[in-house]
Design a protein around this motif. Sequence first.
Motif, PDB file in Angstrom:
ATOM      1  N   ASN A 108       0.844  -1.110   0.048  1.00 26.16           N
ATOM      2  CA  ASN A 108      -0.038  -0.143   0.015  1.00 26.16           C
ATOM      3  C   ASN A 108       0.802   1.275   0.018  1.00 26.16           C
ATOM      4  N   ASP A 109       0.154   2.446  -0.135  1.00 29.83           N
ATOM      5  CA  ASP A 109       0.900   3.664  -0.222  1.00 29.83           C
ATOM      6  C   ASP A 109       1.515   4.223   0.908  1.00 29.83           C
ATOM      7  N   ALA A 112       4.543   2.263   1.112  1.00 26.74           N
ATOM      8  CA  ALA A 112       5.587   2.805  -0.048  1.00 26.74           C
ATOM      9  C   ALA A 112       6.170   4.011   0.595  1.00 26.74           C
ATOM     10  N   GLY A 130       2.112   0.554  -5.116  1.00 24.65           N
ATOM     11  CA  GLY A 130       1.364   1.118  -3.728  1.00 24.65           C
ATOM     12  C   GLY A 130       0.033   0.914  -4.138  1.00 24.65           C
ATOM     13  N   GLN A 131      -0.913   1.315  -3.073  1.00 23.17           N
ATOM     14  CA  GLN A 131      -2.143   0.981  -3.346  1.00 23.17           C
ATOM     15  C   GLN A 131      -3.017   1.964  -2.396  1.00 23.17           C
ATOM     16  N   GLU A 134      -3.568   7.401  -2.300  1.00 25.47           N
ATOM     17  CA  GLU A 134      -3.538   8.412  -1.376  1.00 25.47           C
ATOM     18  C   GLU A 134      -2.895   9.691  -1.803  1.00 25.47           C
ATOM     19  N   ALA A 137       0.621   9.644  -2.364  1.00 25.33           N
ATOM     20  CA  ALA A 137       1.329   8.848  -3.040  1.00 25.33           C
ATOM     21  C   ALA A 137       1.108   9.285  -4.558  1.00 25.33           C
ATOM     22  N   GLN A 146       7.560   7.404  -6.787  1.00 30.61           N
ATOM     23  CA  GLN A 146       6.676   5.766  -6.883  1.00 30.61           C
ATOM     24  C   GLN A 146       6.157   5.911  -8.178  1.00 30.61           C
ATOM     25  N   SER A 149       0.105   3.248  -8.186  1.00 31.96           N
ATOM     26  CA  SER A 149      -0.704   3.079  -6.999  1.00 31.96           C
ATOM     27  C   SER A 149      -2.045   2.202  -7.484  1.00 31.96           C
TER      28      SER A 149
END
Length: 220
Positions: A108-109, A112, A130-131, A134, A137, A146, A149
């Motif tokens: 997830n973010d 990350a 990520g996920q 956010e 992010a 990054q 996401s």
Amino acid sequence: YDRLAEGPISAYTSFDNVAVGKTQGEALLKALGDKATKDSKIVMINGSVTDPNAAMFKEGAHSALDGKVTIAKEYDTKEWKPENANSEMEAAISAVGKKNIAGVYSANDGMAGGIITALKAAGITVPVTGQDAELAAVQRIVTGEQYMSVYKPYAPEADAAAEMAVALAQGKSLDSIAKDKVDSGSAKAIPAVLVPVTSLTKDNINDTVIKDGVYTADEI
């Protein structure tokens, strides 16, 4: 809603969490491009073992990555905490070597963010997943820190929860709303609405989080 509880459940809505992990893994392979070989060393930083969703993200990610790259180090991160992910990344850098890490799978973010802090401190620039899309992010995706996401649009999830709640209260069938079925540890074939997800990269920020009104360009 979002996480599948144990016990007698009438209906469920979430995202296809195995697909979330697969989306992350496939994006990481895309980011690596020609560097995605069986000799490429990847660090996997998964979510908390206490979260049933984390196991599904992990399963999906492995389905994409296994056999394509080498998982040099893998961690299950206590409580999803960014500081724990930061410590794990530091340990992975020490164990694998800063020149040997091709990319990082982060579930997830938030994690990350902690991972990228550790990578920066070591002078390493590699793709990180990520996920949750956010804001921090999305900003890191714009600056290139990054790679991606997973954007999970919450409005369709909320709409599905409300529609199913009303139908159940009225004693109606969920067949027209809940097209999917899921199993928990205590129930089988629970009616479910699984909302599709999108791999969010620099290329589609305008068409996803900005278009859907999650953030404005100024906020980002």
